[in-house]
Design a protein around this motif. Structure first.
Motif, PDB file in Angstrom:
ATOM      1  N   PHE A 106      44.550  31.547  37.927  1.00  0.00           N
ATOM      2  CA  PHE A 106      44.593  31.056  39.296  1.00  0.00           C
ATOM      3  C   PHE A 106      44.787  32.218  40.260  1.00  0.00           C
ATOM      4  CE2 PHE A 106      45.275  27.410  36.770  1.00  0.00           C
ATOM      5  CZ  PHE A 106      44.957  26.298  37.521  1.00  0.00           C
ATOM      6  N   GLN A 107      44.414  32.009  41.496  1.00  0.00           N
ATOM      7  CA  GLN A 107      44.547  33.034  42.525  1.00  0.00           C
ATOM      8  C   GLN A 107      45.623  32.646  43.539  1.00  0.00           C
ATOM      9  OE1 GLN A 107      41.085  32.146  41.544  1.00  0.00           O
ATOM     10  NE2 GLN A 107      41.646  33.759  40.102  1.00  0.00           N
ATOM     11  N   ASP A 108      45.869  33.560  44.472  1.00  0.00           N
ATOM     12  CA  ASP A 108      46.782  33.362  45.583  1.00  0.00           C
ATOM     13  C   ASP A 108      48.223  33.274  45.065  1.00  0.00           C
ATOM     14  OD1 ASP A 108      46.132  32.923  48.611  1.00  0.00           O
ATOM     15  OD2 ASP A 108      47.868  31.663  48.202  1.00  0.00           O
ATOM     16  N   VAL A 109      49.130  32.818  45.908  1.00  0.00           N
ATOM     17  CA  VAL A 109      50.535  32.670  45.545  1.00  0.00           C
ATOM     18  C   VAL A 109      50.925  31.200  45.677  1.00  0.00           C
ATOM     19  CG1 VAL A 109      51.219  35.017  46.145  1.00  0.00           C
ATOM     20  CG2 VAL A 109      51.229  33.253  47.912  1.00  0.00           C
ATOM     21  N   ASN A 110      52.008  30.809  45.009  1.00  0.00           N
ATOM     22  CA  ASN A 110      52.460  29.412  44.992  1.00  0.00           C
ATOM     23  C   ASN A 110      51.341  28.479  44.551  1.00  0.00           C
ATOM     24  OD1 ASN A 110      53.684  30.368  48.177  1.00  0.00           O
ATOM     25  ND2 ASN A 110      54.865  30.504  46.310  1.00  0.00           N
ATOM     26  N   SER A 111      50.577  28.925  43.576  1.00  0.00           N
ATOM     27  CA  SER A 111      49.364  28.207  43.177  1.00  0.00           C
ATOM     28  C   SER A 111      49.653  26.814  42.649  1.00  0.00           C
ATOM     29  CB  SER A 111      48.607  29.007  42.115  1.00  0.00           C
ATOM     30  OG  SER A 111      48.325  30.303  42.564  1.00  0.00           O
ATOM     31  N   PHE A 116      49.038  21.121  43.377  1.00  0.00           N
ATOM     32  CA  PHE A 116      49.627  19.791  43.423  1.00  0.00           C
ATOM     33  C   PHE A 116      49.314  19.111  44.754  1.00  0.00           C
ATOM     34  CE2 PHE A 116      53.303  17.170  44.734  1.00  0.00           C
ATOM     35  CZ  PHE A 116      53.147  16.142  43.813  1.00  0.00           C
ATOM     36  N   GLY A 117      49.400  19.844  45.856  1.00  0.00           N
ATOM     37  CA  GLY A 117      49.073  19.270  47.162  1.00  0.00           C
ATOM     38  C   GLY A 117      47.644  18.753  47.214  1.00  0.00           C
ATOM     39  N   GLU A 118      46.730  19.519  46.624  1.00  0.00           N
ATOM     40  CA  GLU A 118      45.332  19.071  46.592  1.00  0.00           C
ATOM     41  C   GLU A 118      45.186  17.819  45.740  1.00  0.00           C
ATOM     42  OE1 GLU A 118      42.827  20.401  48.426  1.00  0.00           O
ATOM     43  OE2 GLU A 118      44.411  21.626  49.300  1.00  0.00           O
ATOM     44  N   LEU A 119      45.948  17.741  44.639  1.00  0.00           N
ATOM     45  CA  LEU A 119      45.899  16.552  43.788  1.00  0.00           C
ATOM     46  C   LEU A 119      46.429  15.333  44.538  1.00  0.00           C
ATOM     47  CD1 LEU A 119      45.230  15.636  40.854  1.00  0.00           C
ATOM     48  CD2 LEU A 119      47.663  15.958  40.345  1.00  0.00           C
ATOM     49  N   VAL A 120      47.489  15.531  45.321  1.00  0.00           N
ATOM     50  CA  VAL A 120      48.031  14.432  46.126  1.00  0.00           C
ATOM     51  C   VAL A 120      46.964  13.905  47.085  1.00  0.00           C
ATOM     52  CG1 VAL A 120      49.682  13.864  47.952  1.00  0.00           C
ATOM     53  CG2 VAL A 120      50.441  15.157  45.944  1.00  0.00           C
ATOM     54  N   GLU A 121      46.287  14.804  47.772  1.00  0.00           N
ATOM     55  CA  GLU A 121      45.256  14.357  48.709  1.00  0.00           C
ATOM     56  C   GLU A 121      44.139  13.624  47.982  1.00  0.00           C
ATOM     57  OE1 GLU A 121      42.973  16.289  52.459  1.00  0.00           O
ATOM     58  OE2 GLU A 121      42.372  17.045  50.506  1.00  0.00           O
ATOM     59  N   VAL A 511      41.716  21.094  42.305  1.00  0.00           N
ATOM     60  CA  VAL A 511      41.858  19.886  41.482  1.00  0.00           C
ATOM     61  C   VAL A 511      41.030  20.021  40.209  1.00  0.00           C
ATOM     62  CG1 VAL A 511      41.419  17.409  41.380  1.00  0.00           C
ATOM     63  CG2 VAL A 511      42.437  18.403  43.423  1.00  0.00           C
ATOM     64  N   GLU A 512      39.805  20.504  40.333  1.00  0.00           N
ATOM     65  CA  GLU A 512      38.982  20.713  39.142  1.00  0.00           C
ATOM     66  C   GLU A 512      39.589  21.778  38.240  1.00  0.00           C
ATOM     67  OE1 GLU A 512      34.960  21.542  40.150  1.00  0.00           O
ATOM     68  OE2 GLU A 512      34.631  19.609  41.142  1.00  0.00           O
ATOM     69  N   GLN A 513      40.193  22.813  38.823  1.00  0.00           N
ATOM     70  CA  GLN A 513      40.799  23.857  38.010  1.00  0.00           C
ATOM     71  C   GLN A 513      42.027  23.331  37.273  1.00  0.00           C
ATOM     72  OE1 GLN A 513      41.699  27.523  40.065  1.00  0.00           O
ATOM     73  NE2 GLN A 513      41.710  28.693  38.163  1.00  0.00           N
ATOM     74  N   LEU A 514      42.796  22.454  37.909  1.00  0.00           N
ATOM     75  CA  LEU A 514      43.918  21.824  37.219  1.00  0.00           C
ATOM     76  C   LEU A 514      43.445  21.075  35.984  1.00  0.00           C
ATOM     77  CD1 LEU A 514      46.237  20.210  39.933  1.00  0.00           C
ATOM     78  CD2 LEU A 514      46.757  22.155  38.445  1.00  0.00           C
ATOM     79  N   GLU A 515      42.358  20.370  36.118  1.00  0.00           N
ATOM     80  CA  GLU A 515      41.826  19.610  34.987  1.00  0.00           C
ATOM     81  C   GLU A 515      41.413  20.540  33.852  1.00  0.00           C
ATOM     82  OE1 GLU A 515      38.381  16.241  34.006  1.00  0.00           O
ATOM     83  OE2 GLU A 515      38.733  16.916  36.061  1.00  0.00           O
ATOM     84  N   ARG A 516      40.787  21.648  34.184  1.00  0.00           N
ATOM     85  CA  ARG A 516      40.394  22.602  33.136  1.00  0.00           C
ATOM     86  C   ARG A 516      41.616  23.240  32.487  1.00  0.00           C
ATOM     87  NH1 ARG A 516      36.795  24.350  37.230  1.00  0.00           N
ATOM     88  NH2 ARG A 516      37.968  26.307  37.467  1.00  0.00           N
ATOM     89  N   ASP A 517      42.639  23.509  33.278  1.00  0.00           N
ATOM     90  CA  ASP A 517      43.827  24.187  32.759  1.00  0.00           C
ATOM     91  C   ASP A 517      44.608  23.304  31.796  1.00  0.00           C
ATOM     92  OD1 ASP A 517      45.907  26.450  33.016  1.00  0.00           O
ATOM     93  OD2 ASP A 517      47.060  24.664  33.539  1.00  0.00           O
TER      94      ASP A 517
END
Length: 525
Positions: A106-111, A116-121, A511-517
């Motif tokens: 993953f990239q950036d910080v507080n990933s 999770f915020g994207e999953l909530v939306e 969200v798609e990356q969460l699913e792959r992870d």
């Protein structure tokens, strides 16, 4: 010492099974933000002694270290052992080993929090409005309030028109006071996306009757639409009437119950404290001002909105227990509801504020820095005037840019070996840092590298400023790359539009990356 290794597969299994583990990235924040596992926490080797005790409170928790081939892990393991940590291993193959295993980076910080915020939306379809429509509403609709969910300092840097500072955990407590008319539209904004989404959904989860909208893409979206931001605003949330606070308290408790949050009294908390088989974080989620006026022993200041946004910073041990305190209840319940959905075992402390409070701001814990030869600000000024010393400043690069001692060389502690090839030779070294603590830890490093014991500026750059001595700004002398602090595309007002858009594009794919992870264990109520 011989450093044992742990396979990427074992780390991933621990994350899936919810076992306690601290997966620590030892690089500086800039390289960390380029790529890292989802639940890795950035604990740079350069600051390890200053941060480890607070961020990893249980000394026998399993710690797995990695870098990207820089050779930082062995030194970090030695320092952690000296700090009392007993179970330290290295990730086999480092960052590249994780990549070769086929696992997500993953990239950036507080990933994790942002994902999770994207999953909530995605799951709750949190209502939002694009910047042009928000601008139209702000300019034409009197029955509207704009609530800025960031820290007050961020809000002051830049804000959208009519914005009032209401940091995330305060929203449910304060919104009824700011918008008592149920017909009043509420727009929640932040700099990017996450705190807008979580803030707006908090109000919706708490049953606020008002129309609630997140500002889609936050201040970044506002800027990309060519709209003007305001600077230096100071409007802060008001106090809350008792009847509205009671409504907020009841609503927040219902949300926490739905999320599976458990509750503790002081005796029950003590039982958790005594359980040394588990890591326990204790956070006071009120404002820093309330915390300083009186807080419970053992609790760290962690305003709730930032705790949810920066969970990896506050709680690097994945699988740990978390207890939240707030004598008004609302902020702890709402913060806990989000942490529970992010997979944490989280509790809210009921009561406990009646006696035995400690007054004063939160201060990090760290070991006593080693003894070092010191030099006073006045003595250093005289030596610099006659070009008799080389001054090395170990402050974070943004702090160095804001103000440093004239002639000081910026350097990163973990890169002092390379810095010696850039620094002018032939003069004695003097080390400084904001308060002098980091400089004292680094003095032995520099002596081992150079063969000469450096002196440390007594009291650091803060003491120099207190003495009324001159300061310069910028970065005129750099002995290390200034990537120790990641430049966030959503902070400040001078970022390129390309960087802002790239950041949004990254968030849209989380969200798609969460699913792959496949390691997160998040759920959404």
């Amino acid at each position: 010492m011989t450093l044992q290794t742990t396979t990427p597969a074992r780390v991933r299994l621990d994350l899936i099974l919810g076992r306690e583990i601290a997966l620590l990235d030892l690089r500086e924040e800039g390289p960390f933000a380029a790529d890292h596992p989802l639940f890795a926490a950035n604990l740079p080797l350069s600051r390890l002694e200053l941060e480890a005790w607070d961020r990893i409170p249980r000394r026998d928790v399993r710690i797995v270290l990695y870098d990207a081939g820089e050779g930082l892990a062995a030194t970090a393991a030695e320092r952690l052992e000296a700090l009392g940590y007993a179970d330290v291993t290295e990730l086999a193959g480092g960052l590249e080993g994780w990549r070769r295993a086929g696992y997500e980076l993953f990239q950036d910080v507080n990933s994790a929090s942002k994902a999770f915020g994207e999953l909530v939306e995605a799951r709750r379809h949190t209502p939002s409005t694009p910047a042009p429509e928000a601008k139209r509403l702000i300019e034409s609709e009197p029955n509207l309030v704009v609530l800025d969910a960031r820290r007050f300092e961020e809000y002051q840097t830049m804000s959208i028109p009519r914005g009032v500072s209401v940091p995330g955990a305060e929203l449910v407590l304060r919104a009824r006071e700011l918008a008592p008319n149920p017909a009043t539209t509420i727009i929640v904004n932040c700099a990017g996306r996450t705190r807008s989404i979580i803030g707006a959904q908090s109000l919706i989860n708490a049953g606020l009757p008002n129309p609630v909208l997140a500002l889609r893409n936050g201040a970044i979206g506002w800027t990309l639409a060519g709209q003007r931001l305001e600077h230096g605003r100071g409007e802060r949330f008001p106090e809350v009437a008792p009847e509205r606070e009671a409504e907020a308290r009841a609503a927040a408790r219902r949300v926490a119950y739905r999320a599976g949050v458990r509750r503790l009294d002081r005796p029950s908390l003590e039982a958790l404290v005594q359980d040394t088989s588990r890591t326990l974080y204790r956070f006071d989620v009120r404002t820093p001002e309330e915390y300083a006026a009186g807080h419970l022993p053992g609790f760290q200041s962690a305003p709730g909105g930032q705790l949810v946004q920066e969970t990896d910073v506050f709680a690097p041990v994945r699988g740990a227990r978390i207890v939240l305190a707030d004598e008004r209840g609302v902020r702890a319940d709402m913060s806990a509801s989000w942490l529970a959905q992010m997979g944490w075992e989280v509790y809210v402390l009921e009561g406990g504020f009646e006696a035995g409070l400690i007054v004063g701001p939160w201060r990090p814990r760290h070991p006593q820095p080693p003894e070092a030869q010191t030099i006073s600000p006045v003595e250093l000024a005289a030596e610099l005037d006659r070009n008799a010393a080389t001054l090395i400043d170990l402050a974070p690069s943004p702090a160095h840019r804001r103000g440093h001692i004239p002639g000081a060389w910026f350097a990163v502690r973990s890169r002092l070996a390379n810095a010696l090839g850039v620094l002018p030779g032939g003069r004695p070294f003097v080390l400084t840092s904001p308060d002098g603590e980091l400089a004292r830890f680094a003095a032995a490093d520099l002596e081992a590298l150079s063969g000469r014991p450096p002196r440390v500026l007594a009291g650091g750059t803060d003491a120099w400023k207190t003495a009324g001595l001159p300061i310069e700004t910028g970065l005129p002398h750099a002995a290390s790359a200034d990537d120790d602090v990641y430049r966030r595309p959503y902070e400040g007002t001078d970022n390129s539009k390309a960087a802002m858009q790239a950041y949004l594009d990254w968030e849209f794919g989380l969200v798609e990356q969460l699913e792959r992870d496949g390691t997160h264990g998040f759920y959404v109520i």
